[in-house]
Design a protein around this motif. Structure first.
Motif, PDB file in Angstrom:
ATOM      1  N   THR A 216      -1.159  -0.966  -4.152  1.00  0.00           N
ATOM      2  CA  THR A 216      -0.436  -0.918  -5.421  1.00  0.00           C
ATOM      3  C   THR A 216       0.032  -2.294  -5.881  1.00  0.00           C
ATOM      4  O   THR A 216       0.470  -2.430  -7.018  1.00  0.00           O
TER       5      THR A 216
ATOM      6  N   TYR B 261       0.864  -1.183   0.000  1.00  0.00           N
ATOM      7  CA  TYR B 261       0.000   0.000   0.000  1.00  0.00           C
ATOM      8  C   TYR B 261       0.903   1.236   0.000  1.00  0.00           C
ATOM      9  O   TYR B 261       1.826   1.344   0.818  1.00  0.00           O
TER      10      TYR B 261
ATOM     11  N   GLY C 219      -5.100   4.409  -8.213  1.00  0.00           N
ATOM     12  CA  GLY C 219      -6.061   3.321  -8.265  1.00  0.00           C
ATOM     13  C   GLY C 219      -6.215   2.669  -9.626  1.00  0.00           C
ATOM     14  O   GLY C 219      -6.899   1.648  -9.752  1.00  0.00           O
TER      15      GLY C 219
ATOM     16  N   PHE D  84      -1.231  -1.740  -9.382  1.00  0.00           N
ATOM     17  CA  PHE D  84      -2.085  -0.565  -9.506  1.00  0.00           C
ATOM     18  C   PHE D  84      -1.249   0.692  -9.291  1.00  0.00           C
ATOM     19  O   PHE D  84      -0.254   0.676  -8.553  1.00  0.00           O
TER      20      PHE D  84
ATOM     21  N   THR E  50      -3.175   3.821  -1.169  1.00  0.00           N
ATOM     22  CA  THR E  50      -3.980   2.831  -1.879  1.00  0.00           C
ATOM     23  C   THR E  50      -3.155   1.566  -2.089  1.00  0.00           C
ATOM     24  O   THR E  50      -1.930   1.580  -1.951  1.00  0.00           O
TER      25      THR E  50
END
Length: 274
Positions: free
Chosen positions: A155, A118, A195, A191, A153
């Protein structure tokens, strides 16, 4: 540049916070003996690393080097609240038996590995007061860039499901032979920090390994081994590279030759070439 003190630190400013790395590793291991020759094992583990990556980078000018009077640029890099987590569970059976004069120590089972990363949107900003130029020969203290860091987020979503089998064979008092193989079903989803999907990768691998030890005497043992593995792909920093697509996992192999010498019960000398 000439006449520049050697102890000047080009990234020490009052706004630079230290890089912080905090890790937590937990595990559970259960072994259950079915009888004298068979044992069930169960392993469960979590490894978690939290990182605040902060650094001020001194950079060369457009000419590709420091200026003749010590001029240089400064860039503020910050990637905060990174989280890297590995969860793994392994269950299997180990058995010991003889086949003629050969003693076998046999192990097989399944392993499940989940790895998540993340990250937030990293900041990599040039600091630009006075055209972004600072000098080695002057007292400088540029201000930190006011840029914002994005929300965290996921990844990377990585899974490895594997079956493994290995056999440690004692051929005689001097020679041991090791054979093993692992079948891996690998899935990798990447990602961007915004996002957006950067791609998905799926592949199966069959990874063998073989090794042997030869005991010269009670104190010296020589060994040789060959093994294959899989290395995770690297994900470039989005703000630093035009192409930020992750590199795919790749297969690796290693050959190792070594010797171990035990002059006393509390001493060990080793030499390895790999």
């Amino acid at each position: 540049p000439q006449n520049v003190p050697a102890n000047i630190q080009l990234n020490r400013y009052n706004w630079v916070l230290p890089t912080e790395i905090k890790s937590l590793n937990t595990g559970l291991k259960i072994d259950h003996e079915l009888n004298d020759n068979n044992r069930i094992f169960f392993h469960l583990s979590r490894s978690e690393v939290k990182i605040n990556d902060r650094q001020a980078y001194p950079l060369p000018l457009d000419t590709g080097t420091f200026g003749p009077t010590g001029d240089f640029a400064v860039s503020d890099f910050r990637s905060e609240n990174e989280l890297r987590r590995n969860d793994q569970v392994q269950i299997g059976l180990s058995s010991r038996f003889n086949s003629g004069s050969i003693e076998h120590n046999f192990k097989y089972g399944v392993s499940l590995l989940k790895r998540n990363i993340y990250q937030g949107q990293a900041r990599f900003d040039y600091l630009s007061p006075e055209d972004n130029i600072y000098s080695l020969n002057a007292v400088i203290n540029p201000l930190s860039s006011p840029g914002l860091i994005g929300a965290r987020t996921k990844t990377l979503d990585h899974h490895q499901n594997s079956l493994f089998i290995q056999d440690n064979m004692k051929l005689n008092d001097k020679i041991n032979l090791y054979l093993s193989s692992r079948f891996i079903e690998l899935s990798d989803k990447s990602f961007s920090t915004s996002g957006a999907s950067l791609g998905e990768f799926k592949k199966n691998y069959l990874l063998p390994s073989i090794g042997a030890t030869y005991k010269l005497n009670s104190k010296t043992t020589n060994y040789i081994s060959y093994s294959e593995g899989v290395e995770s792909g690297t994900r470039p920093i989005e703000t630093s590279f035009v192409n930020a697509n992750p590199l795919k996992p790749r297969k690796t192999d290693q050959i190792e030759i070594g010797t171990r010498y035990t002059p006393r019960n509390d001493s060990l000398i080793t030499a390895t070439l790999f």
